[in-house]
Scaffold this motif. Structure first.
Motif, PDB file in Angstrom:
ATOM      1  N   ALA A  28       6.381 -12.686  24.772  1.00 25.39           N
ATOM      2  CA  ALA A  28       5.743 -13.174  23.551  1.00 25.39           C
ATOM      3  C   ALA A  28       4.906 -12.094  22.883  1.00 25.39           C
ATOM      4  O   ALA A  28       4.790 -12.054  21.656  1.00 25.39           O
ATOM      5  CB  ALA A  28       4.873 -14.388  23.867  1.00 25.39           C
ATOM      6  N   VAL A  29       4.345 -11.199  23.695  1.00 26.11           N
ATOM      7  CA  VAL A  29       3.491 -10.132  23.168  1.00 26.11           C
ATOM      8  C   VAL A  29       4.301  -8.893  22.817  1.00 26.11           C
ATOM      9  O   VAL A  29       4.093  -8.280  21.766  1.00 26.11           O
ATOM     10  CB  VAL A  29       2.396  -9.770  24.194  1.00 26.11           C
ATOM     11  N   THR A  30       5.226  -8.512  23.682  1.00 25.01           N
ATOM     12  CA  THR A  30       5.927  -7.232  23.525  1.00 25.01           C
ATOM     13  C   THR A  30       7.288  -7.362  22.857  1.00 25.01           C
ATOM     14  O   THR A  30       7.826  -6.371  22.351  1.00 25.01           O
ATOM     15  CB  THR A  30       6.130  -6.567  24.894  1.00 25.01           C
ATOM     16  N   GLY A  31       7.883  -8.566  22.906  1.00 28.53           N
ATOM     17  CA  GLY A  31       9.235  -8.721  22.397  1.00 28.53           C
ATOM     18  C   GLY A  31      10.280  -8.154  23.312  1.00 28.53           C
ATOM     19  O   GLY A  31      11.429  -7.928  22.905  1.00 28.53           O
ATOM     20  N   SER A  32       9.910  -7.921  24.576  1.00 28.83           N
ATOM     21  CA  SER A  32      10.843  -7.313  25.522  1.00 28.83           C
ATOM     22  C   SER A  32      10.588  -7.831  26.936  1.00 28.83           C
ATOM     23  O   SER A  32       9.596  -8.513  27.191  1.00 28.83           O
ATOM     24  CB  SER A  32      10.702  -5.788  25.504  1.00 28.83           C
ATOM     25  N   ILE A  33      11.496  -7.478  27.833  1.00 27.45           N
ATOM     26  CA  ILE A  33      11.339  -7.769  29.260  1.00 27.45           C
ATOM     27  C   ILE A  33      11.216  -6.431  29.967  1.00 27.45           C
ATOM     28  O   ILE A  33      11.997  -5.506  29.722  1.00 27.45           O
ATOM     29  CB  ILE A  33      12.547  -8.542  29.807  1.00 27.45           C
ATOM     30  N   SER A  34      10.260  -6.310  30.863  1.00 28.24           N
ATOM     31  CA  SER A  34      10.011  -5.036  31.519  1.00 28.24           C
ATOM     32  C   SER A  34      10.042  -5.189  33.033  1.00 28.24           C
ATOM     33  O   SER A  34      10.118  -6.300  33.571  1.00 28.24           O
ATOM     34  CB  SER A  34       8.630  -4.507  31.112  1.00 28.24           C
ATOM     35  N   LEU A  35       9.969  -4.061  33.731  1.00 22.80           N
ATOM     36  CA  LEU A  35       9.895  -4.078  35.190  1.00 22.80           C
ATOM     37  C   LEU A  35       8.659  -4.847  35.644  1.00 22.80           C
ATOM     38  O   LEU A  35       8.720  -5.624  36.602  1.00 22.80           O
ATOM     39  CB  LEU A  35       9.855  -2.647  35.728  1.00 22.80           C
ATOM     40  N   GLU A  36       7.539  -4.623  34.949  1.00 19.59           N
ATOM     41  CA  GLU A  36       6.299  -5.304  35.331  1.00 19.59           C
ATOM     42  C   GLU A  36       6.459  -6.828  35.277  1.00 19.59           C
ATOM     43  O   GLU A  36       6.062  -7.539  36.202  1.00 19.59           O
ATOM     44  CB  GLU A  36       5.143  -4.872  34.426  1.00 19.59           C
ATOM     45  N   SER A  37       7.026  -7.321  34.190  1.00 19.36           N
ATOM     46  CA  SER A  37       7.183  -8.770  34.055  1.00 19.36           C
ATOM     47  C   SER A  37       8.178  -9.310  35.075  1.00 19.36           C
ATOM     48  O   SER A  37       8.019 -10.426  35.581  1.00 19.36           O
ATOM     49  CB  SER A  37       7.615  -9.134  32.638  1.00 19.36           C
ATOM     50  N   PHE A  38       9.194  -8.522  35.395  1.00 22.82           N
ATOM     51  CA  PHE A  38      10.162  -8.961  36.403  1.00 22.82           C
ATOM     52  C   PHE A  38       9.510  -9.040  37.780  1.00 22.82           C
ATOM     53  O   PHE A  38       9.813  -9.952  38.570  1.00 22.82           O
ATOM     54  CB  PHE A  38      11.368  -8.020  36.448  1.00 22.82           C
ATOM     55  N   VAL A  39       8.638  -8.101  38.100  1.00 20.95           N
ATOM     56  CA  VAL A  39       7.937  -8.132  39.390  1.00 20.95           C
ATOM     57  C   VAL A  39       7.073  -9.380  39.501  1.00 20.95           C
ATOM     58  O   VAL A  39       7.022 -10.030  40.553  1.00 20.95           O
ATOM     59  CB  VAL A  39       7.096  -6.856  39.581  1.00 20.95           C
ATOM     60  N   PHE A  77       7.626 -12.191  37.991  1.00 15.92           N
ATOM     61  CA  PHE A  77       8.615 -13.248  38.209  1.00 15.92           C
ATOM     62  C   PHE A  77       9.017 -13.309  39.675  1.00 15.92           C
ATOM     63  O   PHE A  77       9.067 -14.383  40.290  1.00 15.92           O
ATOM     64  CB  PHE A  77       9.844 -12.988  37.334  1.00 15.92           C
ATOM     65  N   LEU A  78       9.290 -12.138  40.265  1.00 19.77           N
ATOM     66  CA  LEU A  78       9.785 -12.070  41.640  1.00 19.77           C
ATOM     67  C   LEU A  78       8.745 -12.582  42.635  1.00 19.77           C
ATOM     68  O   LEU A  78       9.093 -13.249  43.623  1.00 19.77           O
ATOM     69  CB  LEU A  78      10.176 -10.627  41.973  1.00 19.77           C
ATOM     70  N   ILE A  79       7.480 -12.281  42.401  1.00 18.34           N
ATOM     71  CA  ILE A  79       6.422 -12.758  43.299  1.00 18.34           C
ATOM     72  C   ILE A  79       6.433 -14.285  43.360  1.00 18.34           C
ATOM     73  O   ILE A  79       6.418 -14.878  44.449  1.00 18.34           O
ATOM     74  CB  ILE A  79       5.047 -12.245  42.836  1.00 18.34           C
ATOM     75  N   ILE A  80       6.454 -14.931  42.196  1.00 14.71           N
ATOM     76  CA  ILE A  80       6.438 -16.396  42.173  1.00 14.71           C
ATOM     77  C   ILE A  80       7.736 -16.963  42.738  1.00 14.71           C
ATOM     78  O   ILE A  80       7.740 -17.964  43.470  1.00 14.71           O
ATOM     79  CB  ILE A  80       6.211 -16.912  40.746  1.00 14.71           C
ATOM     80  N   PHE A  81       8.850 -16.318  42.442  1.00 14.48           N
ATOM     81  CA  PHE A  81      10.149 -16.786  42.912  1.00 14.48           C
ATOM     82  C   PHE A  81      10.222 -16.811  44.438  1.00 14.48           C
ATOM     83  O   PHE A  81      10.717 -17.781  45.035  1.00 14.48           O
ATOM     84  CB  PHE A  81      11.248 -15.883  42.339  1.00 14.48           C
ATOM     85  N   ILE A  82       9.734 -15.756  45.087  1.00 14.02           N
ATOM     86  CA  ILE A  82       9.783 -15.693  46.550  1.00 14.02           C
ATOM     87  C   ILE A  82       8.670 -16.530  47.178  1.00 14.02           C
ATOM     88  O   ILE A  82       8.817 -17.053  48.285  1.00 14.02           O
ATOM     89  CB  ILE A  82       9.707 -14.226  47.024  1.00 14.02           C
ATOM     90  N   TRP A  83       7.560 -16.702  46.464  1.00 12.15           N
ATOM     91  CA  TRP A  83       6.450 -17.525  46.954  1.00 12.15           C
ATOM     92  C   TRP A  83       6.806 -19.007  46.999  1.00 12.15           C
ATOM     93  O   TRP A  83       6.351 -19.748  47.873  1.00 12.15           O
ATOM     94  CB  TRP A  83       5.250 -17.311  46.026  1.00 12.15           C
ATOM     95  N   THR A  84       7.645 -19.463  46.080  1.00  9.56           N
ATOM     96  CA  THR A  84       7.909 -20.895  45.933  1.00  9.56           C
ATOM     97  C   THR A  84       8.510 -21.552  47.178  1.00  9.56           C
ATOM     98  O   THR A  84       8.035 -22.623  47.595  1.00  9.56           O
ATOM     99  CB  THR A  84       8.818 -21.153  44.717  1.00  9.56           C
ATOM    100  N   PRO A  85       9.551 -20.986  47.820  1.00  4.16           N
ATOM    101  CA  PRO A  85      10.121 -21.682  48.980  1.00  4.16           C
ATOM    102  C   PRO A  85       9.137 -21.909  50.133  1.00  4.16           C
ATOM    103  O   PRO A  85       9.010 -23.057  50.595  1.00  4.16           O
ATOM    104  CB  PRO A  85      11.302 -20.776  49.381  1.00  4.16           C
TER     105      PRO A  85
END
Length: 301
Positions: A161-172, A174-182
């Motif tokens: 929403a701020v940058t108009g892009s997807i970056s490595l930082e935002s993916f990381v 995402f990955l933290i929450i994704f692996i934390w959820t199970p």
């Protein structure tokens, strides 16, 4: 015709409950982190509207989830008092409420921020309401593994929403929450396994047994601990974050080992309860430190 039957009996608090406020609070907090730590400045009003859209989209997902899951919610003690199974909100009201909020949140985010963020929000709503709720939840014990992606998107949406892009930082993030959820959710599922069995939902403890669930919790936690430190490893978080992530990761591993060791009776339930509660604190601490360290303090200093 009974005219009272045409009048909704729902109160405002019932529609608020449809939004799943507890889940929404986590969505708002992680999305805010993505917005604040992004390397591009944004007007506070636009940031606030973007955050509100993400929150409303998350709430819309919750309403659609409750609409579809009303039959199994009625069978489980944890969810039997929700607005639809308790009769306070009709399924049609919940469906209309969720659909309207979904469309509005996506359109406003696209107009205020950009269409990449809006597209990610739309995909998140679809993924949670359709892929997870209508398909995965009732058909596979891996439901929360794959479906957990829906809860992991908010920081990526905030960043976009701020940058108009997807970056490595935002993916990381995402990955933290994704692996934390199970491991987070399976700790609760161990406590509520009888509920899920009664409703016919193939959560891991029901479909594969509690021993396998404990093993999976430990394995995922062993992966989560280093992933949680990735922002520090990659240089977009400071030493304070690294120390908090290391301490929190060790705490998660210790609790996962406790779950693995304590397999029967009250000690097993207590271990699962501690894991569930601590996992919430762990995720909150990671994003809170990142928010302050790389967002608030970075702008002050």
């Amino acid at each position: 015709m009974n005219r009272s039957a045409l009048v909704s009996q729902a109160e405002p608090r019932d529609f608020i409950a449809l939004l799943k406020p507890r889940v929404m609070s986590l969505v708002v907090f992680t999305a805010l982190t993505g917005i604040v730590i992004a390397p591009v400045g944004v007007h506070p009003v636009l940031a606030a509207i973007s955050l509100l859209c993400i929150a409303v989209g998350a709430g819309a997902s919750g309403a659609l989830n409750m609409w579809y899951d009303a039959d199994i919610d009625a069978l489980m003690g944890r969810t039997a008092t929700r607005p639809i199974p308790s009769g306070r909100v009709t399924p049609g009201e919940a469906l209309a409420f969720g659909l309207v909020l979904s469309v509005l949140s996506v359109l406003v985010l696209g107009l205020v921020a950009n269409w990449l963020a809006a597209g990610l929000l739309a995909f998140t709503i679809f993924f949670y309401a359709v892929v997870y709720t209508m398909w995965l939840k009732r058909w596979t014990p891996q439901n929360i593994v794959i479906g957990g992606a829906a809860g992991a998107f908010p920081p990526m949406i905030g960043w976009a929403a701020v940058t108009g892009s997807i970056s490595l930082e935002s993916f990381v993030l995402f990955l933290i929450i994704f692996i934390w959820t199970p491991p987070h959710f399976w700790a609760l599922a161990l406590i509520k396994s009888e509920d899920y069995a009664r409703a016919g939902v193939p959560m891991l403890p029901v479909a594969c047994g509690e021993a396998e669930t404990r093993r999976q919790i430990l394995l995922y936690t062993l992966v989560l601990a280093p992933v949680g430190m990735a922002p520090w490893f990659l240089g977009f978080a400071g030493l304070t974050y690294g120390l908090v992530a290391a301490a929190g990761g060790l705490g998660m591993i210790w609790l996962a080992i406790e779950i693995y060791r304590r397999r029967e009776g009250a000690p097993a339930r207590k271990a699962s309860g501690r894991m569930f509660a601590f996992s919430i604190l762990y995720l909150f601490a990671l994003f809170a430190v990142l928010l302050v360290e790389q967002g608030v303090l970075a702008r002050i200093l």
